[in-house]
Design an enzyme around this catalytic site. Structure first.
Site, short mmCIF file in Angstrom:
data_model
loop_
_atom_site.label_atom_id
_atom_site.label_comp_id
_atom_site.label_asym_id
_atom_site.label_seq_id
_atom_site.Cartn_x
_atom_site.Cartn_y
_atom_site.Cartn_z
N GLY A 14 0.83 -1.20 0.00
CA GLY A 14 0.00 0.00 0.00
C GLY A 14 0.86 1.25 0.00
NE ARG A 75 -2.38 -4.39 -1.01
CZ ARG A 75 -1.87 -3.72 0.03
NH1 ARG A 75 -0.75 -4.12 0.57
NH2 ARG A 75 -2.49 -2.65 0.51
N GLY A 105 5.69 -2.21 3.90
CA GLY A 105 5.26 -2.77 5.18
C GLY A 105 5.82 -4.17 5.40
CG ASP A 106 3.55 -6.98 7.71
OD1 ASP A 106 2.99 -6.39 6.76
OD2 ASP A 106 2.94 -7.73 8.49
N GLY A 107 4.75 -7.14 4.66
CA GLY A 107 4.73 -8.05 3.50
C GLY A 107 5.93 -7.78 2.58
CB THR A 129 2.49 0.64 6.05
OG1 THR A 129 1.11 0.39 6.37
CG2 THR A 129 3.31 0.34 7.30
CG ASP A 131 -2.05 -0.41 7.70
OD1 ASP A 131 -2.93 0.43 7.43
OD2 ASP A 131 -1.84 -1.42 7.01
CG ASP A 133 1.01 -2.82 10.28
OD1 ASP A 133 1.83 -2.10 9.68
OD2 ASP A 133 0.33 -3.70 9.71
NE ARG A 166 -28.21 11.46 10.14
CZ ARG A 166 -28.07 11.36 8.83
NH1 ARG A 166 -27.76 12.41 8.12
NH2 ARG A 166 -28.25 10.20 8.23
NE ARG A 175 -2.79 -4.97 5.28
CZ ARG A 175 -3.10 -5.32 4.04
NH1 ARG A 175 -3.72 -6.44 3.81
NH2 ARG A 175 -2.78 -4.56 3.02
#
Ligand code: F6P
Length: 334
Positions: A14, A75, A105-107, A129, A131, A133, A166, A175
């Protein structure tokens, strides 16, 4: 005499705002050292297909403020096949690359560890990333901008939510991690944050009961809006199911807003530009020093190196301080 290195760079997974700032710093640092900087396009696909070009300062002129990634990203399914990493290594050999810098990222880091089995050049990862993470860094490149983007959007939702008193369920990205949900929820004063840190699938019904009570009380006492920030991939069957559960439980109507990819785009805020620039410079230094299979991250203001394998094994939790602070005080009602 210092060897004139050939350094490869790619962005993978990403995209994250600030990736371009990192690429720019790498290209400029290579130029100063008289190194060759080779950009591989479309993430690891660029390595598999030998889609490469020499990057010069001209290529990174004015990219600092641009979101996305000028190198493009992907990816890459090919890297998950048995031959993929070998093919990637062959391209690195063919292009005579000494060091490869991967921003992702980690991937993406897992991909580097696979390439390592077939190639003996230097591998340096930068955490990129939205995220946040990845452990061993305070923040990943892109996280701060994504949080700011989501806050800006939610502030606008708050205006219209207030006007009609509202309830809104706002789904944010991340993720499987709650860093964005918690930071955004806290920074926008969301009355509820539902994230991995405070959610148990077995207790959805009790969460709906509790939320319904809080919403009814808030509406009765304060006549104002109620925002629920929901981490993506958390609630079974998504925000629609939560909306329905509130309706069934207490006849509560709610709107849904899925922020989605808006959080990935846009110009990086200064914090991300600076972080990415610092890590980009450090990455070229790491190549000069012969650092191998490391991720560089900023921790307490210092750039630190961590073995890539450790970075994908270790989980980075959301600060327990923030989780407790929201639960006990900052949700804004009693
Ligand atoms: O990892 C970044 C991220 O934006 C996640 O927050 C999200 O779950 C995922 O990527 C979305 O991926 P894609 O853009 O491939 O749909």
């Amino acid at each position: 005499m210092q060897k004139k290195l050939r350094i490869g760079v790619l962005t993978s997974g990403g995209d994250a705002p600030g990736m371009n700032a990192a690429v720019r710093a790498i290209v400029l640092a290579c130029k100063i050292q008289n190194f060759t900087c080779m950009g591989f396009s479309h993430g690891y696909n660029g390595l598999l297909d030998d889609e490469t070009s020499i990057l010069t300062s001209r290529h990174v002129n004015d990219v600092l403020r641009q979101g996305g990634t000028v190198l493009r990203s992907a990816r890459c399914k090919g890297m998950l096949t048995p031959d993929g990493p070998k093919q990637a290594a062959n391209t690195l050999l063919k292009q005579d690359i000494d060091a490869l810098i991967v921003i992702g990222g980690d991937g993406s880091f897992r991909g580097m560890l696979e390439i390592e089995k077939h190639w003996d050049g230097l591998l340096v990862g930068l955490p990129g990333t939205i995220d946040n993470d990845l452990a061993f860094c305070d923040k990943t490149i892109g996280f701060a901008t994504a949080v700011q983007t989501a806050c800006d959007a939610i502030d606008k939702i708050r205006d219209t939510a207030n006007a009609f008193e509202r309830v809104f369920i706002v789904e944010v990205m991340g993720r499987h991690s709650g860093h964005i949900a918690f930071h955004v929820g806290l920074a926008t004063g969301a009355e509820a944050i539902l994230s991995f840190e405070n959610f148990d699938v077995a207790s959805t019904q009790s969460i709906v009961d509790e939320l319904s009570q809080q919403i009814l009380k808030q509406q009765h006492d304060k006549h104002s809006s109620f925002l629920i920030v929901l981490a993506e991939n958390l609630w079974p069957n998504g925000p629609e199911a939560l909306k329905k559960a509130l309706k069934v439980k207490a006849n509560i109507e709610s709107g849904i807003c899925i922020l989605g990819h808006i959080q990935r785009g846009g110009s990086p805020i200064a914090e991300d530009r600076l972080l990415a620039s610092k890590l980009g410079l450090a990455a070229v230094d790491a190549c000069i020093n012969g650092s191998h299979r490391v991720m560089l991250g900023e921790l307490n203001g210092e750039v630190i190196k961590t073995d890539l394998e450790q970075t994908i094994k270790q989980h980075k939790p959301v600060s327990p301080f923030w989780v407790t602070a929201h639960k006990n005080v900052l949700k804004g009602f009693i």
